[in-house]
Scaffold this motif. Structure first.
Motif, short mmCIF file in Angstrom:
data_model
loop_
_atom_site.label_atom_id
_atom_site.label_comp_id
_atom_site.label_asym_id
_atom_site.label_seq_id
_atom_site.Cartn_x
_atom_site.Cartn_y
_atom_site.Cartn_z
N GLY A 53 14.84 35.78 -12.71
CA GLY A 53 16.26 35.89 -13.15
C GLY A 53 16.91 34.81 -12.68
O GLY A 53 18.28 35.23 -12.86
N LEU A 54 16.65 33.71 -12.13
CA LEU A 54 17.47 32.64 -11.54
C LEU A 54 17.45 31.74 -12.45
O LEU A 54 16.38 31.01 -12.81
CB LEU A 54 17.16 32.17 -10.12
CG LEU A 54 17.27 33.20 -9.01
CD1 LEU A 54 16.82 32.67 -7.84
CD2 LEU A 54 18.96 33.69 -8.88
N GLU A 55 18.40 30.91 -12.80
CA GLU A 55 18.62 29.99 -13.65
C GLU A 55 18.52 28.65 -12.68
O GLU A 55 19.01 28.66 -11.66
CB GLU A 55 20.02 29.81 -14.35
CG GLU A 55 20.01 28.82 -15.58
CD GLU A 55 21.29 28.73 -16.31
OE1 GLU A 55 21.70 27.99 -16.97
OE2 GLU A 55 21.80 29.75 -16.44
N THR A 56 17.84 27.63 -13.34
CA THR A 56 17.40 26.46 -12.66
C THR A 56 18.26 25.11 -13.26
O THR A 56 18.28 24.92 -14.38
CB THR A 56 15.86 26.09 -12.63
OG1 THR A 56 15.35 26.88 -11.96
CG2 THR A 56 15.56 24.75 -11.90
N ARG A 57 19.03 24.43 -12.55
CA ARG A 57 19.80 23.33 -12.71
C ARG A 57 19.04 22.13 -13.18
O ARG A 57 19.20 21.39 -13.84
CB ARG A 57 20.93 23.15 -12.14
CG ARG A 57 21.88 22.15 -12.50
CD ARG A 57 23.24 22.21 -11.86
NE ARG A 57 24.01 23.18 -12.31
CZ ARG A 57 25.05 23.97 -11.63
NH1 ARG A 57 25.23 23.43 -10.18
NH2 ARG A 57 26.01 24.63 -12.05
N GLN A 90 17.84 42.49 -9.11
CA GLN A 90 16.79 43.06 -9.62
C GLN A 90 16.40 42.34 -10.99
O GLN A 90 17.52 41.68 -11.70
CB GLN A 90 16.90 44.23 -10.03
CG GLN A 90 17.01 45.28 -8.81
CD GLN A 90 17.08 46.55 -9.47
OE1 GLN A 90 16.16 47.64 -9.42
NE2 GLN A 90 18.25 47.40 -9.52
N ASN A 91 15.32 42.00 -11.49
CA ASN A 91 15.13 41.46 -12.69
C ASN A 91 13.75 42.03 -13.43
O ASN A 91 12.64 42.53 -12.73
CB ASN A 91 14.90 39.90 -12.67
CG ASN A 91 14.76 39.13 -13.96
OD1 ASN A 91 15.90 39.49 -14.67
ND2 ASN A 91 13.82 38.46 -14.25
N ALA A 92 13.65 42.27 -14.69
CA ALA A 92 12.50 42.65 -15.21
C ALA A 92 11.76 41.49 -15.69
O ALA A 92 12.38 40.59 -16.36
CB ALA A 92 12.98 43.55 -16.44
N GLY A 96 7.73 43.30 -18.22
CA GLY A 96 8.64 44.33 -18.05
C GLY A 96 8.83 45.27 -16.78
O GLY A 96 9.55 46.24 -16.67
N THR A 97 8.19 44.81 -15.87
CA THR A 97 8.09 45.43 -14.55
C THR A 97 9.44 44.93 -13.82
O THR A 97 9.88 43.65 -13.76
CB THR A 97 6.86 45.01 -13.68
OG1 THR A 97 5.66 45.32 -14.27
CG2 THR A 97 6.89 45.87 -12.42
N LEU A 98 10.33 46.11 -13.31
CA LEU A 98 11.33 45.72 -12.48
C LEU A 98 10.99 45.24 -11.36
O LEU A 98 10.24 46.13 -10.49
CB LEU A 98 12.29 47.12 -12.67
CG LEU A 98 13.54 46.80 -12.11
CD1 LEU A 98 14.37 45.70 -12.69
CD2 LEU A 98 14.36 47.94 -12.09
N GLN A 99 11.22 44.12 -10.86
CA GLN A 99 11.16 43.79 -9.36
C GLN A 99 12.48 43.62 -8.73
O GLN A 99 13.43 43.08 -9.36
CB GLN A 99 10.42 42.37 -9.39
CG GLN A 99 8.89 42.64 -9.84
CD GLN A 99 8.38 41.35 -9.86
OE1 GLN A 99 8.71 40.21 -9.67
NE2 GLN A 99 6.78 41.38 -9.96
N ARG A 100 12.33 43.63 -7.40
CA ARG A 100 13.61 43.41 -6.78
C ARG A 100 13.40 42.05 -5.93
O ARG A 100 12.37 41.49 -5.44
CB ARG A 100 13.85 44.28 -5.74
CG ARG A 100 14.42 45.78 -6.21
CD ARG A 100 14.85 46.66 -5.24
NE ARG A 100 14.34 48.07 -5.71
CZ ARG A 100 13.83 48.81 -4.88
NH1 ARG A 100 13.56 48.59 -3.80
NH2 ARG A 100 13.06 49.97 -5.28
N PHE A 101 14.54 41.17 -5.63
CA PHE A 101 14.21 39.92 -5.16
C PHE A 101 15.58 39.86 -3.96
O PHE A 101 16.47 40.55 -3.86
CB PHE A 101 14.68 38.99 -6.22
CG PHE A 101 13.66 38.79 -7.19
CD1 PHE A 101 12.36 37.95 -7.17
CD2 PHE A 101 13.64 39.50 -8.30
CE1 PHE A 101 11.40 37.99 -7.88
CE2 PHE A 101 12.74 39.68 -9.33
CZ PHE A 101 11.69 38.82 -9.06
#
Length: 129
Positions: A53-57, A90-92, A96-101
């Motif tokens: 869920g992190l955007e890369t520049r 968190q990101n799915a 679809g699996t929800l993971q924590r980061f």
């Protein structure tokens, strides 16, 4: 040989050096198989977004290693993340699996629960940076 892209996503504030990692259901680095004709740094940036869920520049290839997992060549790409970022999130993922980061301080002792391949990958990252 299986080709794997691993984003090296450092916290944008730069100090201390902190790496984005999955913290649940297991402690792990984000990584993905590289499709034929795909660029490793693009795959790393796409995996970072799709899984973490992190955007890369910007993404820059740091190097490769054949010593992480037998039969695999890991390509490491430095990914400049777009701020702001949270301490934990968190990101799915694509399945679809929800993971924590969260963030792993690279200069600290590694946490318990890392598998041997991820431990070796973090050692590679530390040496490259």
């Amino acid at each position: 040989m299986r080709l794997v892209a691993c984003p090296v996503a450092l916290h944008p504030d730069g100090a201390p050096r902190r790496l984005a990692i999955a913290t649940h259901p297991q402690i792990a680095l984000v990584h993905a198989e590289i499709a034929p004709n795909a660029r490793p740094e693009n795959t790393a940036a796409q995996a970072l977004y799709a899984i973490g869920g992190l955007e890369t520049r910007a993404a820059l290839l740091l190097g490769t290693s054949d010593d992480i997992v037998a039969g695999e060549r890991w390509h490491f790409a430095l990914c400049r993340t777009v701020p702001p970022v949270r301490a934990q999130w968190q990101n799915a993922g694509p399945d679809g699996t929800l993971q924590r980061f969260g963030w792993l301080a690279l200069d600290d002792t590694l946490p318990d629960g890392l598998t041997a391949p991820h431990d070796r990958a973090i050692d590679w990252i530390r040496a490259a940076l």
